[in-house]
Scaffold this active site. Sequence first.
Site, PDB file in Angstrom:
ATOM      1  N   ARG A   2     -29.576  29.568  -1.261  1.00  0.00           N
ATOM      2  CA  ARG A   2     -28.766  30.127  -0.308  1.00  0.00           C
ATOM      3  C   ARG A   2     -27.293  30.135  -1.109  1.00  0.00           C
ATOM      4  O   ARG A   2     -26.498  31.126  -0.938  1.00  0.00           O
ATOM      5  CB  ARG A   2     -28.250  29.531   1.005  1.00  0.00           C
ATOM      6  CG  ARG A   2     -29.576  29.934   1.857  1.00  0.00           C
ATOM      7  CD  ARG A   2     -29.442  29.039   3.005  1.00  0.00           C
ATOM      8  NE  ARG A   2     -30.610  28.928   3.894  1.00  0.00           N
ATOM      9  CZ  ARG A   2     -30.828  29.646   5.068  1.00  0.00           C
ATOM     10  NH1 ARG A   2     -30.103  30.549   5.376  1.00  0.00           N
ATOM     11  NH2 ARG A   2     -31.928  29.636   5.678  1.00  0.00           N
TER      12      ARG A   2
ATOM     13  N   SER B 297     -25.047  35.297   4.619  1.00  0.00           N
ATOM     14  CA  SER B 297     -26.446  35.106   4.876  1.00  0.00           C
ATOM     15  C   SER B 297     -26.953  35.923   6.081  1.00  0.00           C
ATOM     16  O   SER B 297     -25.821  35.815   6.998  1.00  0.00           O
ATOM     17  CB  SER B 297     -27.072  33.975   4.481  1.00  0.00           C
ATOM     18  OG  SER B 297     -26.436  32.962   5.493  1.00  0.00           O
TER      19      SER B 297
ATOM     20  N   ARG C 165     -16.808  40.179   4.021  1.00  0.00           N
ATOM     21  CA  ARG C 165     -17.637  39.017   4.127  1.00  0.00           C
ATOM     22  C   ARG C 165     -18.848  39.354   3.358  1.00  0.00           C
ATOM     23  O   ARG C 165     -19.491  40.307   3.231  1.00  0.00           O
ATOM     24  CB  ARG C 165     -17.982  39.056   5.615  1.00  0.00           C
ATOM     25  CG  ARG C 165     -19.234  38.276   6.056  1.00  0.00           C
ATOM     26  CD  ARG C 165     -19.078  37.891   7.587  1.00  0.00           C
ATOM     27  NE  ARG C 165     -20.367  37.385   7.963  1.00  0.00           N
ATOM     28  CZ  ARG C 165     -21.197  36.231   7.645  1.00  0.00           C
ATOM     29  NH1 ARG C 165     -20.659  35.605   6.610  1.00  0.00           N
ATOM     30  NH2 ARG C 165     -22.349  36.193   8.004  1.00  0.00           N
TER      31      ARG C 165
ATOM     32  N   ARG D 228      -8.989  21.126   5.003  1.00  0.00           N
ATOM     33  CA  ARG D 228     -10.332  21.053   5.825  1.00  0.00           C
ATOM     34  C   ARG D 228     -11.766  21.275   4.981  1.00  0.00           C
ATOM     35  O   ARG D 228     -12.568  21.836   5.230  1.00  0.00           O
ATOM     36  CB  ARG D 228     -10.318  21.904   7.155  1.00  0.00           C
ATOM     37  CG  ARG D 228      -9.362  21.280   7.902  1.00  0.00           C
ATOM     38  CD  ARG D 228      -9.178  22.548   9.239  1.00  0.00           C
ATOM     39  NE  ARG D 228      -8.234  21.889  10.114  1.00  0.00           N
ATOM     40  CZ  ARG D 228      -8.620  21.530  11.393  1.00  0.00           C
ATOM     41  NH1 ARG D 228      -9.652  21.570  11.820  1.00  0.00           N
ATOM     42  NH2 ARG D 228      -7.412  21.206  12.067  1.00  0.00           N
TER      43      ARG D 228
ATOM     44  N   ARG E 227     -20.353  27.661  -1.275  1.00  0.00           N
ATOM     45  CA  ARG E 227     -20.696  28.951  -1.841  1.00  0.00           C
ATOM     46  C   ARG E 227     -19.496  29.730  -2.404  1.00  0.00           C
ATOM     47  O   ARG E 227     -19.525  30.391  -3.186  1.00  0.00           O
ATOM     48  CB  ARG E 227     -21.426  29.932  -0.760  1.00  0.00           C
ATOM     49  CG  ARG E 227     -22.012  31.266  -1.273  1.00  0.00           C
ATOM     50  CD  ARG E 227     -22.820  32.107  -0.271  1.00  0.00           C
ATOM     51  NE  ARG E 227     -23.723  31.278   0.244  1.00  0.00           N
ATOM     52  CZ  ARG E 227     -24.085  31.479   1.510  1.00  0.00           C
ATOM     53  NH1 ARG E 227     -23.779  32.527   2.164  1.00  0.00           N
ATOM     54  NH2 ARG E 227     -25.146  30.694   2.143  1.00  0.00           N
TER      55      ARG E 227
ATOM     56  N   ASP F  91     -33.266  34.684   5.971  1.00  0.00           N
ATOM     57  CA  ASP F  91     -34.243  34.189   6.920  1.00  0.00           C
ATOM     58  C   ASP F  91     -34.931  35.126   7.531  1.00  0.00           C
ATOM     59  O   ASP F  91     -34.102  36.189   8.057  1.00  0.00           O
ATOM     60  CB  ASP F  91     -33.810  33.248   8.071  1.00  0.00           C
ATOM     61  CG  ASP F  91     -32.803  31.914   7.453  1.00  0.00           C
ATOM     62  OD1 ASP F  91     -33.821  31.065   7.605  1.00  0.00           O
ATOM     63  OD2 ASP F  91     -31.800  31.898   7.169  1.00  0.00           O
TER      64      ASP F  91
ATOM     65  N   GLY G 289     -19.337  32.089   4.405  1.00  0.00           N
ATOM     66  CA  GLY G 289     -19.173  31.258   5.380  1.00  0.00           C
ATOM     67  C   GLY G 289     -18.834  29.853   4.564  1.00  0.00           C
ATOM     68  O   GLY G 289     -18.235  29.190   4.925  1.00  0.00           O
TER      69      GLY G 289
ATOM     70  N   HIS H 209      -3.788  25.777   8.266  1.00  0.00           N
ATOM     71  CA  HIS H 209      -5.063  25.936   7.991  1.00  0.00           C
ATOM     72  C   HIS H 209      -5.351  26.326   6.360  1.00  0.00           C
ATOM     73  O   HIS H 209      -6.372  26.508   5.775  1.00  0.00           O
ATOM     74  CB  HIS H 209      -6.023  27.330   8.873  1.00  0.00           C
ATOM     75  CG  HIS H 209      -5.533  26.814  10.342  1.00  0.00           C
ATOM     76  ND1 HIS H 209      -4.584  27.763  11.031  1.00  0.00           N
ATOM     77  CD2 HIS H 209      -5.712  25.904  11.111  1.00  0.00           C
ATOM     78  CE1 HIS H 209      -4.450  27.284  12.132  1.00  0.00           C
ATOM     79  NE2 HIS H 209      -5.348  26.132  12.340  1.00  0.00           N
TER      80      HIS H 209
ATOM     81  N   GLU I 183     -26.209  37.392  12.685  1.00  0.00           N
ATOM     82  CA  GLU I 183     -25.458  36.694  11.822  1.00  0.00           C
ATOM     83  C   GLU I 183     -24.049  36.218  12.824  1.00  0.00           C
ATOM     84  O   GLU I 183     -24.388  36.463  14.282  1.00  0.00           O
ATOM     85  CB  GLU I 183     -24.594  37.476  10.692  1.00  0.00           C
ATOM     86  CG  GLU I 183     -24.044  38.795  10.973  1.00  0.00           C
ATOM     87  CD  GLU I 183     -22.555  38.713  11.329  1.00  0.00           C
ATOM     88  OE1 GLU I 183     -21.834  37.996  10.593  1.00  0.00           O
ATOM     89  OE2 GLU I 183     -22.189  38.998  12.341  1.00  0.00           O
ATOM     90  N   MET I 184     -23.057  35.520  12.419  1.00  0.00           N
ATOM     91  CA  MET I 184     -22.155  34.985  13.502  1.00  0.00           C
ATOM     92  C   MET I 184     -20.688  35.477  13.203  1.00  0.00           C
ATOM     93  O   MET I 184     -19.850  34.760  13.757  1.00  0.00           O
ATOM     94  CB  MET I 184     -22.564  33.388  13.659  1.00  0.00           C
ATOM     95  CG  MET I 184     -23.854  33.088  13.880  1.00  0.00           C
ATOM     96  SD  MET I 184     -23.887  31.452  13.838  1.00  0.00           S
ATOM     97  CE  MET I 184     -23.242  30.891  15.586  1.00  0.00           C
TER      98      MET I 184
END
Length: 234
Positions: free
Chosen positions: A216, A91, A88, A44, A25, A203, A21, A5, A178-179
């Site tokens: 963004r 957004s 991190r 990738r 960006r 958002d 993310g 990776h 967020e994720m």
Amino acid sequence: MSTPHNAAQPGDFARAVLMPGDPLRARYIAEHFLEQPRLISDIRNIYAYTGSWQGRPVSVMASGMGMPSIGIYSYELFTHFGVEAIIRVGSTGSIVPELHLFDIVLATSSYSESTFARTQNGDESPVQYPSPALTASLRAAGRELGIPLHEGCVHSTDVFYAETANPEVAARRCLCEEMESFALFHNAGATGKQAACLLTVSDDLITHQAITREARERSFEDMMKVALAAAVRV
């Protein structure tokens, strides 16, 4: 050593990595903030760069979206590439009325329904925490730069299009959605490294206002100033 990776070689990464993310960006941050940025991996199309900020080495690498993605990249940075700290820079969607577009959130905890931590090493806790020292450094940088930071718990979710609401999110007084932070904080704890999280509100999930896609990539300058000031202190 490189991995399936990440094509970087030993010594390519700085001790501190900023991790948005979006790969675009990451490229924007490298090209507009770092001095002499050098592309060190693009497997990738997950771009990673190393350059310098105020004469100190700093790296930036995209995480992709979601906990499985940041789980892979952050774990490998911590265990294969000598990275000591990941910040991190992402957004987020506001879920409380006191947060507005472009406000910056410093995560002091991350709540999730995710099974990421349990699956990774049996950790059953629904809350993961950032590294105290790195979080304190971000707090100090914001204060020194005169950039306000809203602090609190964030909800780190596996599902962007959830059809049911989780009452725990309100009960735990989460500020935003967020994720990725839950997995990042867990990996830092599991590997004995440091992690923290800054988020810019893109958002407003109450008023349904949102920043444009182009903005963004380019409008998070205050967050970046805070993150870079802390990164060079690692």
